[in-house]
Scaffold this motif. Structure first.
Motif, PDB file in Angstrom:
ATOM      1  N   GLY A 113      63.628  52.869 -12.608  1.00 39.17           N
ATOM      2  CA  GLY A 113      64.471  51.999 -11.800  1.00 39.17           C
ATOM      3  C   GLY A 113      63.767  51.452 -10.571  1.00 39.17           C
ATOM      4  N   LYS A 114      64.027  50.173 -10.281  1.00 41.44           N
ATOM      5  CA  LYS A 114      63.468  49.532  -9.093  1.00 41.44           C
ATOM      6  C   LYS A 114      64.572  48.788  -8.349  1.00 41.44           C
ATOM      7  CE  LYS A 114      59.886  46.318  -7.525  1.00 41.44           C
ATOM      8  NZ  LYS A 114      58.789  45.391  -7.940  1.00 41.44           N
ATOM      9  N   LEU A 115      64.679  49.060  -7.052  1.00 43.51           N
ATOM     10  CA  LEU A 115      65.710  48.429  -6.237  1.00 43.51           C
ATOM     11  C   LEU A 115      65.447  46.939  -6.088  1.00 43.51           C
ATOM     12  CD1 LEU A 115      65.792  51.101  -3.384  1.00 43.51           C
ATOM     13  CD2 LEU A 115      67.444  50.886  -5.232  1.00 43.51           C
ATOM     14  N   LYS A 116      66.538  46.168  -6.149  1.00 44.98           N
ATOM     15  CA  LYS A 116      66.464  44.729  -5.925  1.00 44.98           C
ATOM     16  C   LYS A 116      67.536  44.324  -4.919  1.00 44.98           C
ATOM     17  CE  LYS A 116      65.811  42.036  -9.494  1.00 44.98           C
ATOM     18  NZ  LYS A 116      66.033  41.373 -10.814  1.00 44.98           N
ATOM     19  N   SER A 117      67.390  43.156  -4.352  1.00 43.73           N
ATOM     20  CA  SER A 117      68.390  42.691  -3.399  1.00 43.73           C
ATOM     21  C   SER A 117      69.735  42.483  -4.100  1.00 43.73           C
ATOM     22  CB  SER A 117      67.933  41.379  -2.749  1.00 43.73           C
ATOM     23  OG  SER A 117      67.741  40.376  -3.737  1.00 43.73           O
ATOM     24  N   GLY A 118      70.790  42.477  -3.304  1.00 46.10           N
ATOM     25  CA  GLY A 118      72.124  42.322  -3.869  1.00 46.10           C
ATOM     26  C   GLY A 118      72.647  43.597  -4.481  1.00 46.10           C
ATOM     27  N   LYS A 119      72.144  44.758  -4.000  1.00 48.19           N
ATOM     28  CA  LYS A 119      72.569  46.066  -4.499  1.00 48.19           C
ATOM     29  C   LYS A 119      72.416  46.162  -6.027  1.00 48.19           C
ATOM     30  CE  LYS A 119      75.895  46.817  -0.749  1.00 48.19           C
ATOM     31  NZ  LYS A 119      77.307  47.086  -0.418  1.00 48.19           N
ATOM     32  N   LYS A 120      71.252  45.741  -6.465  1.00 47.69           N
ATOM     33  CA  LYS A 120      70.942  45.792  -7.890  1.00 47.69           C
ATOM     34  C   LYS A 120      69.756  46.720  -8.139  1.00 47.69           C
ATOM     35  CE  LYS A 120      72.313  40.968  -8.557  1.00 47.69           C
ATOM     36  NZ  LYS A 120      71.804  39.601  -8.860  1.00 47.69           N
ATOM     37  N   ILE A 121      69.683  47.250  -9.350  1.00 49.36           N
ATOM     38  CA  ILE A 121      68.530  48.033  -9.801  1.00 49.36           C
ATOM     39  C   ILE A 121      68.058  47.469 -11.133  1.00 49.36           C
ATOM     40  CG2 ILE A 121      67.662  50.275 -10.551  1.00 49.36           C
ATOM     41  CD1 ILE A 121      69.487  51.658  -8.721  1.00 49.36           C
ATOM     42  N   LYS A 131      66.517  45.530 -17.679  1.00 50.61           N
ATOM     43  CA  LYS A 131      67.922  45.162 -17.565  1.00 50.61           C
ATOM     44  C   LYS A 131      68.380  45.482 -16.148  1.00 50.61           C
ATOM     45  CE  LYS A 131      72.504  45.909 -19.590  1.00 50.61           C
ATOM     46  NZ  LYS A 131      73.297  46.641 -20.627  1.00 50.61           N
ATOM     47  N   ASP A 132      69.201  44.607 -15.594  1.00 55.67           N
ATOM     48  CA  ASP A 132      69.692  44.808 -14.239  1.00 55.67           C
ATOM     49  C   ASP A 132      71.069  45.482 -14.235  1.00 55.67           C
ATOM     50  OD1 ASP A 132      67.432  43.636 -13.308  1.00 55.67           O
ATOM     51  OD2 ASP A 132      68.386  41.805 -12.552  1.00 55.67           O
ATOM     52  N   TYR A 133      71.265  46.340 -13.244  1.00 54.31           N
ATOM     53  CA  TYR A 133      72.553  47.006 -13.021  1.00 54.31           C
ATOM     54  C   TYR A 133      72.919  46.822 -11.551  1.00 54.31           C
ATOM     55  CZ  TYR A 133      71.431  49.267 -17.458  1.00 54.31           C
ATOM     56  OH  TYR A 133      71.105  49.504 -18.769  1.00 54.31           O
ATOM     57  N   GLN A 134      74.210  46.787 -11.266  1.00 60.08           N
ATOM     58  CA  GLN A 134      74.668  46.568  -9.902  1.00 60.08           C
ATOM     59  C   GLN A 134      75.656  47.649  -9.500  1.00 60.08           C
ATOM     60  OE1 GLN A 134      76.766  42.844  -9.211  1.00 60.08           O
ATOM     61  NE2 GLN A 134      75.840  42.641  -7.185  1.00 60.08           N
ATOM     62  N   ALA A 135      75.669  47.987  -8.208  1.00 59.79           N
ATOM     63  CA  ALA A 135      76.604  48.999  -7.708  1.00 59.79           C
ATOM     64  C   ALA A 135      76.931  48.712  -6.253  1.00 59.79           C
ATOM     65  CB  ALA A 135      76.001  50.395  -7.841  1.00 59.79           C
ATOM     66  N   ASP A 136      78.090  49.182  -5.822  1.00 56.81           N
ATOM     67  CA  ASP A 136      78.455  49.065  -4.410  1.00 56.81           C
ATOM     68  C   ASP A 136      77.583  49.982  -3.556  1.00 56.81           C
ATOM     69  OD1 ASP A 136      80.517  47.257  -4.978  1.00 56.81           O
ATOM     70  OD2 ASP A 136      81.933  48.876  -5.385  1.00 56.81           O
ATOM     71  N   HIS A 137      77.193  51.100  -4.144  1.00 55.25           N
ATOM     72  CA  HIS A 137      76.389  52.090  -3.425  1.00 55.25           C
ATOM     73  C   HIS A 137      75.290  52.603  -4.355  1.00 55.25           C
ATOM     74  CE1 HIS A 137      79.653  52.221  -0.446  1.00 55.25           C
ATOM     75  NE2 HIS A 137      80.469  52.280  -1.485  1.00 55.25           N
ATOM     76  N   GLY A 278      60.815  49.565  -5.004  1.00 59.70           N
ATOM     77  CA  GLY A 278      61.433  48.435  -4.333  1.00 59.70           C
ATOM     78  C   GLY A 278      61.778  48.609  -2.877  1.00 59.70           C
ATOM     79  N   LEU A 279      61.321  49.690  -2.257  1.00 58.44           N
ATOM     80  CA  LEU A 279      61.656  49.927  -0.850  1.00 58.44           C
ATOM     81  C   LEU A 279      61.141  48.805   0.042  1.00 58.44           C
ATOM     82  CD1 LEU A 279      60.919  53.761  -0.471  1.00 58.44           C
ATOM     83  CD2 LEU A 279      63.082  52.663  -1.060  1.00 58.44           C
ATOM     84  N   GLU A 280      59.887  48.399  -0.177  1.00 55.35           N
ATOM     85  CA  GLU A 280      59.278  47.368   0.658  1.00 55.35           C
ATOM     86  C   GLU A 280      59.986  46.028   0.480  1.00 55.35           C
ATOM     87  OE1 GLU A 280      57.731  49.090  -1.678  1.00 55.35           O
ATOM     88  OE2 GLU A 280      56.311  50.434  -0.669  1.00 55.35           O
ATOM     89  N   ASP A 281      60.366  45.711  -0.762  1.00 58.55           N
ATOM     90  CA  ASP A 281      61.024  44.433  -1.037  1.00 58.55           C
ATOM     91  C   ASP A 281      62.336  44.301  -0.276  1.00 58.55           C
ATOM     92  OD1 ASP A 281      58.934  44.042  -2.780  1.00 58.55           O
ATOM     93  OD2 ASP A 281      60.081  44.557  -4.576  1.00 58.55           O
ATOM     94  N   LEU A 282      63.037  45.412  -0.090  1.00 54.75           N
ATOM     95  CA  LEU A 282      64.324  45.398   0.601  1.00 54.75           C
ATOM     96  C   LEU A 282      64.197  45.675   2.092  1.00 54.75           C
ATOM     97  CD1 LEU A 282      65.320  45.503  -2.364  1.00 54.75           C
ATOM     98  CD2 LEU A 282      67.158  47.000  -1.606  1.00 54.75           C
ATOM     99  N   GLY A 283      62.990  46.043   2.531  1.00 50.44           N
ATOM    100  CA  GLY A 283      62.794  46.346   3.944  1.00 50.44           C
ATOM    101  C   GLY A 283      63.363  47.691   4.357  1.00 50.44           C
TER     102      GLY A 283
END
Length: 463
Positions: A113-121, A131-137, A278-283
């Protein structure tokens, strides 16, 4: 795109516990795992090492059967079978986590898994599909791995980490263990008991250097008695793996010497798994190889949390589990209490075992406490004598003014199962007098806690 309330990245004892508690609280939950459910702890750490150590304990009992009036002839070991039992235990535990995921209706997503903007992985599976997945948290619980030193690169064969040490195809005749934290001394004990010639190299002055100094000294004495060579104030400067075995140059106070062995086990700590997620991508802020979080495990990016080995604090399974529960309960809006990192028990499962919580004697003095100290040796315990386990002691430290239980340090048989008394008592702000007057069962190893407390208050009877 699949949408969840909470997605947990990593399924170790931090991750899977977080996911279960989230599901219990009514959150639609998923967990992402790139390898095996249960993470390092269940598959390559806490659990399988205990299986190895149990085999070592039984083997040791058989070799000393005469001490108990018994006879065991032609005692031998099957190293492959010992390793297989350990792997089978780990496999069973991982299947247990699979069952818990189904029971709690948690979706298990296999892949990296890699974090993406918009609370997506973004999750990449073993075939390279994404494949992308999204969550509130999103809760990051990716754990850690064996740390490599520049002068001690691991090749997985002659210079190994804990993972390889758990599943060697052949038992080495000689082994050098670098580092004497819990991982190092547990493997040193296991291989020594199995018949390997073991040398421990520790940079600091004492083995298990985070423990109370008296515990460290007793532990070193016990290890030397068991046949393990101990080199403190020493460091491995380089290794040569060009020959049949390994030659390690070790720097000591007396100079430099070369040790030869079949294998070098590097047990010099851990490195967090925070790269490429994805930590750096999200700051997301990090500091000294750790993700920066507040007391509720929220990162600087809203909706992204982190727990376990990837955040500051003790890298322990029970800490990760506690952090995960606090994290999701806070998300739910429950009234929760921040974790008290000053009341975390630490356990080492070598022989003798070590268990501790709170301040060491040195720390208590440095913090300015006027203290009462009590010690009770297991040599004076009836249960320990009957069990043939008289090695070690319980040491308690109280504040002289108010009776606050500042620290408890144990070394001996079964002490990892005894330390919880001190943890709970400290949580409840129990005083030394209350421990002293709480009737402990006799004969037990655990009554040594009461006896040590009696010693602190000059009321000891049995020594």
């Amino acid at each position: 795109m699949s949408k969840y309330d909470i997605i947990v990245l990593g399924s170790g004892p931090g991750g899977y516990v977080t996911a279960i508690r989230a599901s219990q609280l009514g959150f639609k939950t998923a967990i992402i795992e790139k390898e095996s459910l249960g993470g390092v702890c269940l598959n390559w750490g806490c659990i399988p090492t205990k299986a190895l150590l149990k085999s070592a304990e039984v083997f040791n009992y058989l070799n000393h059967a005469e001490d108990y009036g018994l006879k065991a002839e032609k005692v031998d070991k099957d190293f492959d079978a010992v390793v297989k039992r350990s792997r089978d235990v780990a496999g069973g535990m991982s299947k247990g986590v699979q069952f818990l995921m189904k029971k709690n209706k948690i979706d298990v997503i296999n892949g990296f898994g890699k974090l993406k903007s918009g609370k997506k992985i973004e999750v990449k599976d073993k075939d390279g599909n994404t494949k992308d997945y999204q969550a509130d948290h999103i809760v990051v619980a990716t754990g850690a791995r064996s740390r490599e030193l520049p002068n001690l690169p691991q090749d997985g064969e002659k210079v190994i980490g804990y993972r390889e040490a758990m599943s060697l195809k052949k038992q080495p005749k000689k082994m050098i263990v670098v580092g004497s934290g819990a991982i190092g001394v547990e493997f040193a004990h296991f291989y020594n008991t199995m018949g390997t010639e073991v040398t421990i190299v520790e940079f600091l002055p004492n083995l298990v250097p985070l423990e109370d100094e008296e515990v460290s000294k007793q532990f070193e004495k016990s290890f030397k008695k068991s046949g393990i060579k101990v080199m403190t104030n020493s460091s491995v400067e380089s290794v040569d793996t060009s020959g049949d075995g390994v030659k390690a140059k070790v720097k000591t106070k007396k100079g430099e010497e070369t040790l030869e062995a079949d294998i070098v086990l590097s047990a010099v700590g851990i490195k967090t798994n925070i790269e490429k997620i994805g930590l750096e991508d999200l700051g997301i802020k990090t500091d000294k190889d750790k993700i920066v979080v507040n007391e509720w495990y929220q990162t600087n990016v809203p909706g992204i949390y982190a727990i376990g080995d990837v955040v500051a604090g003790p890298a322990l399974a029970h800490v990760a589990s506690a952090e995960g529960i606090i994290c999701v309960e806070k998300i739910k809006g429950m009234k929760v209490e921040a974790l008290d990192y000053g009341n975390i028990p630490g356990c080492t499962y070598a022989t003798p075992e070590i268990a501790s919580v709170g301040l060491t004697e040195k720390q208590a003095k440095e913090q300015g406490y006027d203290i009462k100290i009590g010690k009770f040796p297991f040599s004076a315990s009836g249960k320990a004598s009957a069990a043939g386990k008289k090695e070690g002691f319980v040491k308690v430290i109280y504040d002289a003014k108010y009776g606050e239980w500042l620290g408890c340090h144990m070394i001996g048989a079964g002490v990892t199962d005894m330390i919880a008394e001190a943890v709970v008592a400290r949580k409840l702000e129990t005083t030394g007098h209350e421990i002293l007057k709480a009737v402990h069962p006799h004969p037990t190893m655990s009554e040594a806690v009461m006896e040590a407390t009696a010693a602190a208050y000059d009321e000891v009877i049995h020594i």
